[in-house]
Structures are given as C-alpha cells and as structure tokens.
Write a protein that holds these residues in place. Structure first.
Motif, short mmCIF file in Angstrom:
data_model
loop_
_atom_site.label_atom_id
_atom_site.label_comp_id
_atom_site.label_asym_id
_atom_site.label_seq_id
_atom_site.Cartn_x
_atom_site.Cartn_y
_atom_site.Cartn_z
N THR A 118 55.65 34.78 39.09
CA THR A 118 54.57 33.84 38.84
C THR A 118 55.15 32.43 38.73
OG1 THR A 118 53.31 35.52 37.66
CG2 THR A 118 52.68 33.23 37.28
N ILE A 119 54.68 31.54 39.60
CA ILE A 119 55.17 30.16 39.58
C ILE A 119 54.10 29.17 39.14
CG2 ILE A 119 56.93 30.56 41.33
CD1 ILE A 119 54.99 28.97 43.24
N GLY A 120 52.84 29.63 39.03
CA GLY A 120 51.79 28.71 38.62
C GLY A 120 50.47 29.42 38.40
N SER A 121 49.49 28.64 37.97
CA SER A 121 48.15 29.16 37.78
C SER A 121 47.17 28.09 38.24
CB SER A 121 47.91 29.50 36.32
OG SER A 121 48.03 28.35 35.53
N GLY A 122 45.92 28.50 38.45
CA GLY A 122 44.96 27.54 38.93
C GLY A 122 43.53 27.98 38.80
N VAL A 123 42.65 27.10 39.27
CA VAL A 123 41.21 27.33 39.26
C VAL A 123 40.66 26.90 40.61
CG1 VAL A 123 39.02 26.66 38.18
CG2 VAL A 123 41.07 26.86 36.79
N PHE A 124 39.89 27.78 41.26
CA PHE A 124 39.21 27.40 42.49
C PHE A 124 38.12 26.41 42.15
CE2 PHE A 124 40.73 31.65 43.97
CZ PHE A 124 41.50 31.19 45.02
N ARG A 125 38.02 25.32 42.92
CA ARG A 125 37.04 24.27 42.65
C ARG A 125 35.81 24.38 43.55
NH1 ARG A 125 37.54 21.38 38.17
NH2 ARG A 125 36.87 19.53 39.22
N GLU A 126 36.04 24.38 44.88
CA GLU A 126 34.90 24.46 45.79
C GLU A 126 35.32 25.02 47.14
OE1 GLU A 126 34.97 19.83 47.36
OE2 GLU A 126 33.50 20.44 45.88
N LYS A 127 34.34 25.54 47.83
CA LYS A 127 34.55 26.13 49.15
C LYS A 127 34.72 25.01 50.18
CE LYS A 127 31.74 28.87 52.31
NZ LYS A 127 30.50 29.64 52.41
N VAL A 128 35.61 25.22 51.14
CA VAL A 128 35.83 24.25 52.22
C VAL A 128 35.24 24.83 53.50
CG1 VAL A 128 37.56 23.07 53.63
CG2 VAL A 128 37.92 23.33 51.17
N GLY A 129 34.45 24.04 54.18
CA GLY A 129 33.90 24.46 55.47
C GLY A 129 32.76 25.31 55.36
N MET B 249 26.74 33.27 44.78
CA MET B 249 28.04 33.74 45.20
C MET B 249 28.35 33.17 46.59
SD MET B 249 29.00 35.63 42.69
CE MET B 249 30.24 36.80 43.09
N SER B 250 29.61 32.81 46.79
CA SER B 250 30.07 32.28 48.07
C SER B 250 31.22 33.13 48.59
CB SER B 250 30.55 30.84 47.93
OG SER B 250 29.50 30.00 47.54
N VAL B 251 31.24 33.34 49.89
CA VAL B 251 32.34 34.07 50.52
C VAL B 251 33.02 33.11 51.49
CG1 VAL B 251 32.95 36.02 51.99
CG2 VAL B 251 31.13 36.25 50.31
N ALA B 252 34.32 32.93 51.32
CA ALA B 252 35.06 32.03 52.21
C ALA B 252 36.55 32.32 52.13
CB ALA B 252 34.79 30.58 51.83
N LYS B 253 37.28 31.74 53.09
CA LYS B 253 38.74 31.89 53.13
C LYS B 253 39.46 30.60 52.78
CE LYS B 253 40.38 34.22 56.68
NZ LYS B 253 40.60 34.71 58.04
N LYS B 254 38.73 29.48 52.76
CA LYS B 254 39.33 28.18 52.46
C LYS B 254 38.68 27.59 51.22
CE LYS B 254 40.18 27.15 57.31
NZ LYS B 254 39.95 26.20 58.40
N PHE B 255 39.53 27.14 50.29
CA PHE B 255 39.06 26.58 49.03
C PHE B 255 39.91 25.39 48.63
CE2 PHE B 255 38.60 31.18 48.93
CZ PHE B 255 37.27 31.34 48.60
N THR B 256 39.31 24.49 47.84
CA THR B 256 40.15 23.53 47.13
C THR B 256 40.36 24.11 45.73
OG1 THR B 256 38.26 22.25 46.36
CG2 THR B 256 39.33 21.52 48.40
N ALA B 257 41.51 23.85 45.18
CA ALA B 257 41.86 24.40 43.87
C ALA B 257 42.73 23.42 43.12
CB ALA B 257 42.60 25.73 44.04
N ARG B 258 42.67 23.49 41.81
CA ARG B 258 43.60 22.75 40.96
C ARG B 258 44.64 23.74 40.49
NH1 ARG B 258 40.82 18.08 37.34
NH2 ARG B 258 39.98 16.94 39.11
N ILE B 259 45.91 23.40 40.70
CA ILE B 259 46.98 24.31 40.28
C ILE B 259 47.97 23.57 39.39
CG2 ILE B 259 46.79 25.80 42.31
CD1 ILE B 259 49.30 24.47 43.41
N LEU B 260 48.62 24.34 38.53
CA LEU B 260 49.68 23.84 37.67
C LEU B 260 50.93 24.64 37.97
CD1 LEU B 260 50.78 22.19 35.25
CD2 LEU B 260 49.95 24.04 33.79
N ILE B 261 51.98 23.97 38.39
CA ILE B 261 53.25 24.63 38.67
C ILE B 261 53.99 24.76 37.34
CG2 ILE B 261 55.39 24.58 40.00
CD1 ILE B 261 52.75 24.77 41.65
N LEU B 262 54.33 25.98 36.97
CA LEU B 262 54.99 26.22 35.70
C LEU B 262 56.41 25.67 35.72
CD1 LEU B 262 53.82 29.88 35.13
CD2 LEU B 262 52.82 27.80 34.21
N GLY B 263 56.92 25.32 34.57
CA GLY B 263 58.27 24.80 34.46
C GLY B 263 59.29 25.92 34.45
N GLY B 264 60.53 25.56 34.66
CA GLY B 264 61.63 26.51 34.65
C GLY B 264 62.92 25.73 34.80
#
Length: 119
Positions: A108-119, A1-16
């Motif tokens: 809700t404008i999008g969804s995503g997945v956290f990839r890795e912790k930054v810093g 488990m990791s605890v952090a405030k900064k992450f890289t993430a992949r996000i998808l902006i939903l259409g509208g």
C-alpha cells in the motif's frame, strides 16, 4: 449510481523512509504509473493517466493550479485522473463506496477518494 472506467480522484501518497516500503524501492509516481485500486473487496488494475494538480493537505485547496506537475513523492496529496481496466459502479451523489487504497507490488503506497466520472 454511475458505471465508468475513468475517474478523477484525490490521492495521498503515504510517507516512508527514502521512498521505500518493506525494502522494495518505489519510484516517484508519474503519468502512466501502473497501480491496483482496492475498493472494499474489489481489486482493479489501472494507471494514473494525468496528474491534475497538487492539493494542500491542511485546507483541501489546489496548490499552484497553473504549474504542471510531473511526479508525486511521498507525502504529496494530489488530484489525478485514473483509468481502470474494468468498469466500476460508484455512487458519486451520496458518496457511497468512493474510498480506495492504491497498491503496487502488493504494498500500500497511498489512499484516495473518487471525485467524479470522466467522459
């Protein structure tokens, strides 16, 4: 488990239609855009600190890695850095609890997945 405030993430902006959701105009997503991340029962405010690169939705590969991306529009998939206001505990090794939704103004404008912790 990791605890952090900064992450890289992949996000998808939903259409509208015309980048509006429920008659609320959503501006293009840029660096510094304020969001709220909803992870399971948690709601944590944060911002998009950097837009790293666009992602091809068909194969998950980076698109134009050397081109600087300034904004995200509807339907775009991208890898971004997200800075949260509070620390969050995630398990990046087993990919447990890493999915989230992106909301602004209660929409809700999008969804995503956290990839890795930054810093």
């Amino acid at each position: 488990m990791s605890v952090a405030k900064k992450f890289t993430a992949r996000i998808l902006i939903l259409g509208g239609d015309a980048q509006t959701y429920d008659n609320v105009a959503i501006p293009p997503i840029t660096k510094g855009f304020q969001i709220s991340c909803h992870i399971n029962c948690n709601t944590i405010n944060g911002k998009i600190a950097k837009i790293l690169h666009l992602i091809d939705k068909t194969n998950g590969q980076k698109v134009d890695e050397h081109k600087k991306i300034r904004l995200l529009n509807k339907g775009d998939a991208a890898e971004v850095q997200i800075n949260l206001e509070k620390e969050l505990c995630l398990d990046f090794v087993n990919n447990v609890n890493t999915r989230f939704t992106v909301r602004i103004q209660g929409i809700t404008i999008g969804s995503g997945v956290f990839r890795e912790k930054v810093g």
